[in-house]
Write a protein that holds these residues in place. Sequence first.
Motif, PDB file in Angstrom:
ATOM      1  N   LEU A 101       4.249  16.952   0.596  1.00 57.12           N
ATOM      2  CA  LEU A 101       3.494  15.715   0.539  1.00 57.12           C
ATOM      3  C   LEU A 101       4.396  14.537   0.870  1.00 57.12           C
ATOM      4  N   SER A 102       3.819  13.567   1.538  1.00 52.55           N
ATOM      5  CA  SER A 102       4.542  12.342   1.864  1.00 52.55           C
ATOM      6  C   SER A 102       3.809  11.142   1.287  1.00 52.55           C
ATOM      7  N   CYS A 103       4.576  10.146   0.906  1.00 52.19           N
ATOM      8  CA  CYS A 103       4.013   8.893   0.413  1.00 52.19           C
ATOM      9  C   CYS A 103       4.774   7.766   1.087  1.00 52.19           C
ATOM     10  N   ALA A 104       4.079   7.053   1.952  1.00 49.10           N
ATOM     11  CA  ALA A 104       4.705   5.975   2.703  1.00 49.10           C
ATOM     12  C   ALA A 104       4.288   4.628   2.133  1.00 49.10           C
ATOM     13  N   TYR A 151       2.679   7.139  -6.826  1.00 47.70           N
ATOM     14  CA  TYR A 151       2.703   5.855  -7.506  1.00 47.70           C
ATOM     15  C   TYR A 151       4.096   5.244  -7.381  1.00 47.70           C
ATOM     16  N   ALA A 152       4.137   3.935  -7.574  1.00 42.98           N
ATOM     17  CA  ALA A 152       5.399   3.206  -7.510  1.00 42.98           C
ATOM     18  C   ALA A 152       5.390   2.138  -8.589  1.00 42.98           C
ATOM     19  N   VAL A 153       6.517   1.983  -9.246  1.00 42.57           N
ATOM     20  CA  VAL A 153       6.625   1.026 -10.347  1.00 42.57           C
ATOM     21  C   VAL A 153       7.587  -0.092  -9.979  1.00 42.57           C
ATOM     22  N   SER A 154       7.067  -1.303  -9.981  1.00 45.32           N
ATOM     23  CA  SER A 154       7.928  -2.476  -9.893  1.00 45.32           C
ATOM     24  C   SER A 154       7.474  -3.426 -11.001  1.00 45.32           C
ATOM     25  N   THR A 208       9.731   6.020   2.203  1.00 46.15           N
ATOM     26  CA  THR A 208       8.937   7.226   2.002  1.00 46.15           C
ATOM     27  C   THR A 208       9.477   8.055   0.842  1.00 46.15           C
ATOM     28  N   VAL A 209       8.550   8.621   0.093  1.00 51.05           N
ATOM     29  CA  VAL A 209       8.868   9.600  -0.943  1.00 51.05           C
ATOM     30  C   VAL A 209       8.183  10.909  -0.571  1.00 51.05           C
ATOM     31  N   GLN A 215       0.837  -1.201   0.000  1.00 49.91           N
ATOM     32  CA  GLN A 215       0.000   0.000   0.000  1.00 49.91           C
ATOM     33  C   GLN A 215       0.869   1.246   0.000  1.00 49.91           C
ATOM     34  N   LEU A 216       0.357   2.274  -0.664  1.00 54.47           N
ATOM     35  CA  LEU A 216       0.979   3.589  -0.649  1.00 54.47           C
ATOM     36  C   LEU A 216      -0.005   4.543   0.011  1.00 54.47           C
TER      37      LEU A 216
END
Length: 114
Positions: A20-23, A96-99, A77-78, A3-4
């Motif tokens: 902004l934070s994205c964990a 968003y995150a790409v894998s 975190t981003v 989860q993000l």
Amino acid sequence: QVQLVESGGGLVQAGDSLKLSCAASRNMSSFNSMGWYRQAPGKKRELVAFITKIGSTTYADSVKGRFTISRDNTKNTVWLQMNSLKPEDTAVYYCYAVSLTTLWGQGTQVTVSS
């Protein structure tokens, strides 16, 4: 399921700053890139910025010089530091995150008043 979770949105005035934070719920060192999109009412979702696994960054022309993206793999975190905000920055911001697939956060609202 990874989860993000975004946070840090809000209502500010033009010229103000927000961060902004994205964990991520797990180790994000495997993500090839992470970033932020935004979507304003009635408009298409647009890429704001992203950062690669090795730390290379890319920004939309509209935010260059004002926004800074960074990541800390040890904190999973981003961040998106947004300075000199303008009313046209008003949108829902999505991490968003790409894998192997692309993961999305739920979005956080940023509203900039003039």
